[in-house]
Design a protein around this motif. Structure first.
Motif, PDB file in Angstrom:
ATOM      1  N   GLY A  94       0.787  -1.229   0.000  1.00  0.00           N
ATOM      2  CA  GLY A  94       0.000   0.000   0.000  1.00  0.00           C
ATOM      3  C   GLY A  94       0.811   1.267   0.000  1.00  0.00           C
ATOM      4  N   LEU A  95       2.145   1.171  -0.073  1.00  0.00           N
ATOM      5  CA  LEU A  95       2.964   2.384  -0.036  1.00  0.00           C
ATOM      6  C   LEU A  95       2.723   3.249  -1.270  1.00  0.00           C
ATOM      7  CD1 LEU A  95       5.146   3.983   1.453  1.00  0.00           C
ATOM      8  CD2 LEU A  95       6.869   2.660   0.209  1.00  0.00           C
ATOM      9  N   GLY A  96       2.574   2.597  -2.433  1.00  0.00           N
ATOM     10  CA  GLY A  96       2.315   3.358  -3.653  1.00  0.00           C
ATOM     11  C   GLY A  96       1.000   4.106  -3.592  1.00  0.00           C
ATOM     12  N   LEU A  97      -0.029   3.486  -3.012  1.00  0.00           N
ATOM     13  CA  LEU A  97      -1.318   4.155  -2.883  1.00  0.00           C
ATOM     14  C   LEU A  97      -1.246   5.303  -1.881  1.00  0.00           C
ATOM     15  CD1 LEU A  97      -3.721   1.075  -2.908  1.00  0.00           C
ATOM     16  CD2 LEU A  97      -2.923   2.475  -4.823  1.00  0.00           C
ATOM     17  N   PHE A  98      -0.435   5.119  -0.828  1.00  0.00           N
ATOM     18  CA  PHE A  98      -0.243   6.213   0.126  1.00  0.00           C
ATOM     19  C   PHE A  98       0.440   7.399  -0.543  1.00  0.00           C
ATOM     20  CE2 PHE A  98       2.732   8.331   3.062  1.00  0.00           C
ATOM     21  CZ  PHE A  98       1.815   8.909   3.935  1.00  0.00           C
ATOM     22  N   TYR A  99       1.438   7.122  -1.375  1.00  0.00           N
ATOM     23  CA  TYR A  99       2.099   8.195  -2.124  1.00  0.00           C
ATOM     24  C   TYR A  99       1.103   8.916  -3.041  1.00  0.00           C
ATOM     25  CZ  TYR A  99       6.806   6.664  -0.752  1.00  0.00           C
ATOM     26  OH  TYR A  99       7.940   6.358  -0.057  1.00  0.00           O
ATOM     27  N   THR A 100       0.172   8.160  -3.618  1.00  0.00           N
ATOM     28  CA  THR A 100      -0.823   8.772  -4.502  1.00  0.00           C
ATOM     29  C   THR A 100      -1.735   9.719  -3.732  1.00  0.00           C
ATOM     30  OG1 THR A 100      -0.812   6.747  -5.821  1.00  0.00           O
ATOM     31  CG2 THR A 100      -2.605   8.290  -6.201  1.00  0.00           C
ATOM     32  N   VAL A 101      -2.198   9.286  -2.557  1.00  0.00           N
ATOM     33  CA  VAL A 101      -3.051  10.138  -1.727  1.00  0.00           C
ATOM     34  C   VAL A 101      -2.285  11.376  -1.279  1.00  0.00           C
ATOM     35  CG1 VAL A 101      -4.359  10.265   0.422  1.00  0.00           C
ATOM     36  CG2 VAL A 101      -4.451   8.205  -0.972  1.00  0.00           C
TER      37      VAL A 101
ATOM     38  N   ILE B 130       6.612  14.570  -7.494  1.00  0.00           N
ATOM     39  CA  ILE B 130       7.592  13.570  -7.057  1.00  0.00           C
ATOM     40  C   ILE B 130       6.882  12.350  -6.471  1.00  0.00           C
ATOM     41  CG2 ILE B 130       9.409  13.093  -5.368  1.00  0.00           C
ATOM     42  CD1 ILE B 130      10.349  15.980  -5.741  1.00  0.00           C
ATOM     43  N   PHE B 131       5.914  12.581  -5.584  1.00  0.00           N
ATOM     44  CA  PHE B 131       5.222  11.461  -4.950  1.00  0.00           C
ATOM     45  C   PHE B 131       4.379  10.682  -5.951  1.00  0.00           C
ATOM     46  CE2 PHE B 131       5.977  13.796  -0.909  1.00  0.00           C
ATOM     47  CZ  PHE B 131       6.590  12.760  -0.219  1.00  0.00           C
ATOM     48  N   LEU B 132       3.801  11.381  -6.930  1.00  0.00           N
ATOM     49  CA  LEU B 132       3.032  10.675  -7.959  1.00  0.00           C
ATOM     50  C   LEU B 132       3.951   9.805  -8.806  1.00  0.00           C
ATOM     51  CD1 LEU B 132       0.331  10.192  -9.342  1.00  0.00           C
ATOM     52  CD2 LEU B 132       0.768  12.201 -10.765  1.00  0.00           C
ATOM     53  N   THR B 133       5.143  10.313  -9.114  1.00  0.00           N
ATOM     54  CA  THR B 133       6.111   9.534  -9.880  1.00  0.00           C
ATOM     55  C   THR B 133       6.554   8.302  -9.101  1.00  0.00           C
ATOM     56  OG1 THR B 133       6.898  11.546 -10.966  1.00  0.00           O
ATOM     57  CG2 THR B 133       8.311   9.617 -11.092  1.00  0.00           C
ATOM     58  N   LYS B 134       6.828   8.472  -7.812  1.00  0.00           N
ATOM     59  CA  LYS B 134       7.240   7.345  -6.971  1.00  0.00           C
ATOM     60  C   LYS B 134       6.115   6.313  -6.859  1.00  0.00           C
ATOM     61  CE  LYS B 134       9.698   7.827  -3.303  1.00  0.00           C
ATOM     62  NZ  LYS B 134      10.926   7.144  -3.764  1.00  0.00           N
ATOM     63  N   ALA B 135       4.877   6.799  -6.800  1.00  0.00           N
ATOM     64  CA  ALA B 135       3.745   5.870  -6.729  1.00  0.00           C
ATOM     65  C   ALA B 135       3.661   5.014  -7.978  1.00  0.00           C
ATOM     66  CB  ALA B 135       2.449   6.651  -6.526  1.00  0.00           C
TER      67      ALA B 135
ATOM     68  N   GLN C 291       6.090   4.179  -9.832  1.00  0.00           N
ATOM     69  CA  GLN C 291       7.246   3.300  -9.907  1.00  0.00           C
ATOM     70  C   GLN C 291       7.051   2.011  -9.117  1.00  0.00           C
ATOM     71  OE1 GLN C 291      10.429   5.851  -8.575  1.00  0.00           O
ATOM     72  NE2 GLN C 291      10.938   6.528 -10.642  1.00  0.00           N
ATOM     73  N   ILE C 292       6.270   2.050  -8.050  1.00  0.00           N
ATOM     74  CA  ILE C 292       6.135   0.874  -7.185  1.00  0.00           C
ATOM     75  C   ILE C 292       4.724   0.297  -7.185  1.00  0.00           C
ATOM     76  CG2 ILE C 292       7.989   1.646  -5.686  1.00  0.00           C
ATOM     77  CD1 ILE C 292       5.945   2.605  -3.696  1.00  0.00           C
ATOM     78  N   GLU C 293       3.798   0.907  -7.919  1.00  0.00           N
ATOM     79  CA  GLU C 293       2.420   0.424  -7.939  1.00  0.00           C
ATOM     80  C   GLU C 293       1.913   0.437  -9.369  1.00  0.00           C
ATOM     81  OE1 GLU C 293      -0.173  -1.486  -7.080  1.00  0.00           O
ATOM     82  OE2 GLU C 293       0.104  -0.665  -5.066  1.00  0.00           O
ATOM     83  N   LYS C 294       0.972  -0.427  -9.678  1.00  0.00           N
ATOM     84  CA  LYS C 294       0.403  -0.470 -11.017  1.00  0.00           C
ATOM     85  C   LYS C 294      -0.397   0.793 -11.302  1.00  0.00           C
ATOM     86  CE  LYS C 294       0.107  -5.514 -11.155  1.00  0.00           C
ATOM     87  NZ  LYS C 294       1.182  -5.657 -12.147  1.00  0.00           N
ATOM     88  N   ALA C 295      -0.452   1.146 -12.602  1.00  0.00           N
ATOM     89  CA  ALA C 295      -1.088   2.400 -12.984  1.00  0.00           C
ATOM     90  C   ALA C 295      -2.582   2.403 -12.669  1.00  0.00           C
ATOM     91  CB  ALA C 295      -0.866   2.660 -14.479  1.00  0.00           C
ATOM     92  N   GLY C 296      -3.247   1.237 -12.755  1.00  0.00           N
ATOM     93  CA  GLY C 296      -4.683   1.178 -12.502  1.00  0.00           C
ATOM     94  C   GLY C 296      -5.070   1.614 -11.101  1.00  0.00           C
ATOM     95  N   PRO C 297      -4.514   0.992 -10.050  1.00  0.00           N
ATOM     96  CA  PRO C 297      -4.839   1.439  -8.692  1.00  0.00           C
ATOM     97  C   PRO C 297      -4.463   2.887  -8.422  1.00  0.00           C
ATOM     98  CG  PRO C 297      -3.825  -0.729  -8.641  1.00  0.00           C
ATOM     99  CD  PRO C 297      -3.722  -0.249 -10.059  1.00  0.00           C
TER     100      PRO C 297
END
Length: 383
Positions: free
Chosen positions: A80-87, A311-316, A318-324
């Motif tokens: 869930g780290l990528g989703l946290f970065y997205t939020v 930056i956080f969107l880019t990191k998200a 990188q570690i999470e799929k584009a769909g989620p």
């Protein structure tokens, strides 16, 4: 040769001087605890290095096997780290938009110029470190130019929309970008465009109409807008144009692919945007420093928050799929509604809420469909 399992070794008898064959396990980490062949102490494997056959390793040869002495076990990625970065990215972008609404004496084009300066300051060290150059490959420069022109135009138009119309309305309209991306990719890249994509496009257009509320459909008494309806209509047109421009940049980036470094793409975006903003400011005679110290602080914060959000969107991604990530970006709309109510004292109308639901459903449906297609394609490639 020693058959090691769970760190314990036991001698394996050799039949006819040959090592017993052990079937290789899958590389997905399943089957932990299955035996793996590792050279016994003091012995070297003949020929090529033998690969692991247990679920405890990641397909590495024995010297880097997780059971090898002195080898540190790799920590698992935080779920869930990528989703946290997205939020977090959505929150930073929303706060930057709120500060933009609070600025009183600075034109949106000048705000965009300051944003471009922050982008250049961030990207320049990366260009030097990765030795990408400042112009890029010869065959890709025309694409980079249009990416920079359209991207910076989308930013300027979006900032203008934020200044002249409600924050939530502008955010919802720009959130329909994935739908327009699919449409433009079908036109220019010959990608598949199904009946579902058409349905999502119609949903997005319906949401935009509910937010714009043109008088020929809703009558002359339009409520719940900021200022005059003329400014509201100008902001709506600017937000739609910004969305189409942003979708065009996505199509260009998809066309370019991985042949151009990400930093170089941002560099063109910042340089061309800054040049265009400076020219436009002198033509409109709008270039001036903010009179109020508060506006100067807001300008700096907008640049920092926008950079942090990117930056956080880019990191998200990188570690999470584009769909989620695309689905979780619906938090942009949620944060926009919350900030508008708390700090701008502007309650959204039911028309805006209905339009937001249509646009969010449309963009989320597009993201989910693309995500499922990518998963299906990945499974087919594995087979």
């Amino acid at each position: 040769m020693v058959l090691c399992q769970g760190g314990e070794a036991a001698a394996v008898p050799a039949a006819g001087g040959k090592e017993p064959e052990v079937p290789l396990s899958r590389e997905d980490g399943g089957g932990t605890g299955q035996p793996c062949l590792c050279p016994a102490p003091g012995m070297e494997a003949a020929g090529a290095e033998e690969r692991r056959v247990c679920g405890c390793c990641s397909g590495l040869s024995w010297p880097r096997c997780c059971k090898a002495p002195g080898t540190k076990k790799k920590k698992a990625a935080c779920p869930g780290l990528g989703l946290f970065y997205t939020v977090l990215s959505a929150f930073l972008f929303s706060v930057a938009s709120l500060f933009l609404k609070k600025i009183e004496d600075v034109h949106s084009v000048e705000v965009s110029a300051f944003r471009c300066v922050f982008q250049m300051a961030f990207v320049l060290p990366g260009l030097i470190y990765y030795k990408t150059g400042f112009l890029g490959p010869k065959g890709k420069r025309i694409f980079l130019f249009f990416r920079g022109f359209l991207g910076s135009s989308a930013m300027i138009l979006l900032y203008y929309a934020f200044q002249v119309m409600p924050l939530a309305d502008a955010t919802v309209i720009t959130f329909s970008s994935p739908v327009f991306t699919s449409l433009l990719a079908w036109i220019f890249l010959k990608e598949k465009y199904s009946i579902w994509d058409l349905l999502f496009t119609l949903f997005a257009i319906t949401g935009v109409v509910l937010i714009a509320r043109p008088p020929f459909l809703f009558g002359s008494n339009v409520t719940g807008i900021e200022g005059s309806y003329t400014d509201h209509l100008k902001g709506t047109i600017a937000a739609i144009t910004s969305t189409v421009s942003a979708a065009s940049t996505f199509v260009i980036l998809r066309k370019v692919g991985k042949s151009v470094h990400y930093f170089l793409s941002i560099w063109y975006y910042a340089v061309i945007g800054l040049i265009g903003c400076v020219i436009a400011l002198f033509v409109m005679n709008e270039w001036r420093l903010p009179y109020c110290g508060k506006d100067r602080v807001f300008l700096i914060l907008i640049g920092l928050l926008g950079l942090g959000g990117q930056i956080f969107l880019t990191k998200a991604l990188q570690i999470e799929k584009a769909g989620p990530v695309a689905i979780m970006k619906t938090m942009d709309v949620v944060f926009a509604f919350i900030l508008q109510i708390l700090f701008l004292n502007h309650l959204p109308t039911w028309w805006t809420v209905g339009g937001a639901l249509c646009v969010v459903a449309s963009s989320s449906g597009t993201a989910i469909r693309k995500w499922r297609q990518s998963l299906k394609k990945a499974n087919q490639n594995e087979i």
